[in-house]
Design an enzyme around this catalytic site. Structure first.
Site, mmCIF file in Angstrom:
data_model
loop_
_atom_site.group_PDB
_atom_site.id
_atom_site.type_symbol
_atom_site.label_atom_id
_atom_site.label_comp_id
_atom_site.label_asym_id
_atom_site.label_seq_id
_atom_site.Cartn_x
_atom_site.Cartn_y
_atom_site.Cartn_z
ATOM 1 N N ASP A 151 6.031 4.727 -3.062
ATOM 2 C CA ASP A 151 7.314 4.138 -2.658
ATOM 3 C C ASP A 151 8.507 4.869 -3.266
ATOM 4 O O ASP A 151 9.359 4.273 -3.932
ATOM 5 C CB ASP A 151 7.376 2.658 -3.047
ATOM 6 C CG ASP A 151 6.140 1.889 -2.647
ATOM 7 O OD1 ASP A 151 5.663 2.102 -1.522
ATOM 8 O OD2 ASP A 151 5.642 1.084 -3.454
ATOM 9 N N GLU A 206 9.581 -3.400 6.286
ATOM 10 C CA GLU A 206 9.760 -3.574 4.843
ATOM 11 C C GLU A 206 10.446 -2.340 4.272
ATOM 12 O O GLU A 206 10.939 -1.484 5.011
ATOM 13 C CB GLU A 206 8.402 -3.788 4.173
ATOM 14 C CG GLU A 206 7.409 -2.664 4.425
ATOM 15 C CD GLU A 206 6.008 -2.963 3.931
ATOM 16 O OE1 GLU A 206 5.813 -3.995 3.277
ATOM 17 O OE2 GLU A 206 5.104 -2.149 4.195
#
Length: 500
Positions: free
Chosen positions: A15, A184
């Protein structure tokens, strides 16, 4: 070299988010339940990265992370630079949205501040809008905690970054976008008079990168897919950050899920099309090889792996599997990592031990070696080199009830609640061993040892597995059964990772 090859970070830097300050680029990534957390990487060319520190020394509350919580803690941070400070926001899916900040990338960083409390609040990203003076925050939702997913919620934020100014509003509902699911990881920007949200959808292994834009922060937003696998071998290319060089060139860093190797990081060229939308990669497909960014040439670099443990200290590439306890590692006048054999009722299962010192498994075939001396005289004390995931395997030394030291090799399947022998082992009369893991393609690991007569293979090949959201880890540990008093220590020296 005039080109680079993806991935530029070939290990589990999950991420990623990136920011430029002057001529320097900085990147952070998820660290979940490991400590220290929030790794900080630096580059001058977007290709060669070094690890310069961590922004989070310990996870809070302390007692919650005193034992391993591998899929909890720090999820999908956002890194920004505003008002001459670095800011990192992240979501803890069980607690809420946190923030830390610092005047310099190496700190000192503030203690975590809870900006918004709640279950399932993940992937936050702030924006300080220079045009209006307003500040905003967007975040996603984890269905496992909140029952909500596929939505992005927006807030007005106090410019000091400490609090939100409203109850929040759903600004993008992924259920209303045909074919989109698991929206997301939003990253929020201002560009060309638009509010932009770069956000992934479609799931970690199979998804794509989306771009959404609106004239007003609270919407309505229009959307477009701007990066997807197509006919390449880069599955699920998405979730990362946009950065612009001093010369005005745009680049996008994102991850690719690679099983036991975790989420490796790719660098994609980016431009703005004639219609005002971003175009990432090769017209929306990820590139494997590409001309390097037009930036001053830099020496080849990568995050450190090897360690001689000078003075008993370990390098910044290492993280504990939970908040560390006092006395786990001892500083001393020589070289070598001296780990206490911490007493535990869970010594039979490395996945439950907080005192495992870990680093990421490289994403290419490699050889891992370390030398070990077991100094403990406690029956049942053991120490070794491990590959950790949902399943684990380790090789090392154990003190027997007869006082002798044996070379042992053990493993546990993902569904097992304790380890068992992977080989019969053998005596280690000097209480020393050279331990080796040969990690081949597909993270297939062969364990070997040398107790004085040369390297000997041990047991069958072990296929490393990821944890949930986390790639497999290499680990060093020392442990002992429950009981009174100090259980001694083990000393590790000459840790090396080399290409196979």
């Amino acid at each position: 070299m005039t080109t680079y090859t993806n991935p530029v970070l070939n290990a589990d830097w999950s991420d990623p988010d990136v920011v430029r300050v002057g001529d320097d680029f900085y990147l952070t990534a998820s660290s979940f339940g490991r400590a220290p957390g929030l790794p900080l990487l630096h580059s001058r060319d977007l290709v060669d990265w070094t690890l310069v520190g961590h922004a989070l020394e310990r996870l809070e509350p302390e007692e919650r992370f005193a034992s391993p919580r591998h899929d909890c803690g720090v999820w999908a941070p956002s890194l920004r630079h505003h008002d001459d400070r670095f800011w990192i926001f992240w979501g803890d899916p069980d607690q809420g949205i946190f923030q830390v900040n610092a005047p310099e990338i190496r700190g000192p960083w503030t203690r975590p501040h809870l900006v918004k409390e709640g279950k399932g609040l993940i992937d936050p990203c702030p924006l300080w809008d220079d045009e209006s003076g307003e500040a905003y925050l967007v975040h996603a939702w984890a269905k496992s905690r909140s029952g909500i997913k596929n939505r992005l919620t927006g807030h007005r934020m106090h410019p000091d970054g400490l609090s939100l100014l409203d109850a929040g509003k759903v600004i993008v509902d992924g259920d209303r976008i045909p074919g989109w699911f698991t929206l997301e990881g939003p990253k929020l920007y201002r560009h060309d008079g638009w509010f932009w949200i770069l956000a992934p959808a479609g799931g970690v292994e199979t998804g794509w990168q989306g771009a959404l834009r609106s004239r007003g922060f609270f919407g309505p937003y229009e959307e477009r897919i701007v990066l997807e696998q197509r006919d390449t071998d880069v599955n699920g290319p998405h979730q990362g950050g946009w950065v612009r060089t001093p010369g005005g060139a745009d680049w996008f860093l994102h991850f690719q899920q690679r099983g036991a190797y975790g989420r490796v990081v790719h660098l994609q060229p980016m431009r703005w099309g004639a219609d005002g939308w971003p175009v990432i990669g090769d017209d929306g497909a990820p590139v494997a090889v590409h001309p390097r960014p037009d930036l001053p040439a830099q020496p080849s670099a990568a995050p450190a792996t090897d360690d001689d443990f000078p003075g008993g200290r370990f390098g910044r590439q290492w993280q504990w599997t939970a908040n560390p306890g006092a006395g786990w590692a001892t500083q001393h006048s020589g070289d070598g990592l001296r780990l206490a054999c911490v007493r535990s009722g869970d010594a039979h299962d490395l996945r439950r031990l907080p005192q495992v010192l870990t680093q990421r498994l490289p994403g290419t075939p490699c050889v891992v070696e370390v030398e070990l001396r077991l100094d403990s005289t406690e029956s049942g004390a053991r120490a070794g080199l491990a590959v950790l995931g949902d399943a684990f395997g380790w090789i090392g030394l154990e003190r027997g009830s007869d006082g002798g030291v044996r070379l042992v090799h053990r493993f546990a399947e993902a569904v097992a609640d304790r380890e068992r022998d992977a080989s019969p082992g053998c005596p280690a009369p000097q209480g020393r061993a050279r331990l080796r893991i040969e990690a081949a393609a597909g993270a297939r690991c062969r364990f070997l040892y040398d107790v004085g007569a040369g390297l000997v293979p041990s047991g069958p090949v072990f296929a490393a597995t990821p944890w949930r959201w986390v790639g497999a880890l290499l680990g060093l540990f020392a442990a002992a059964p429950e009981g009174p008093g100090h259980a001694g220590a083990a000393t590790f020296t000459h840790f090396r990772i080399s290409a196979q």
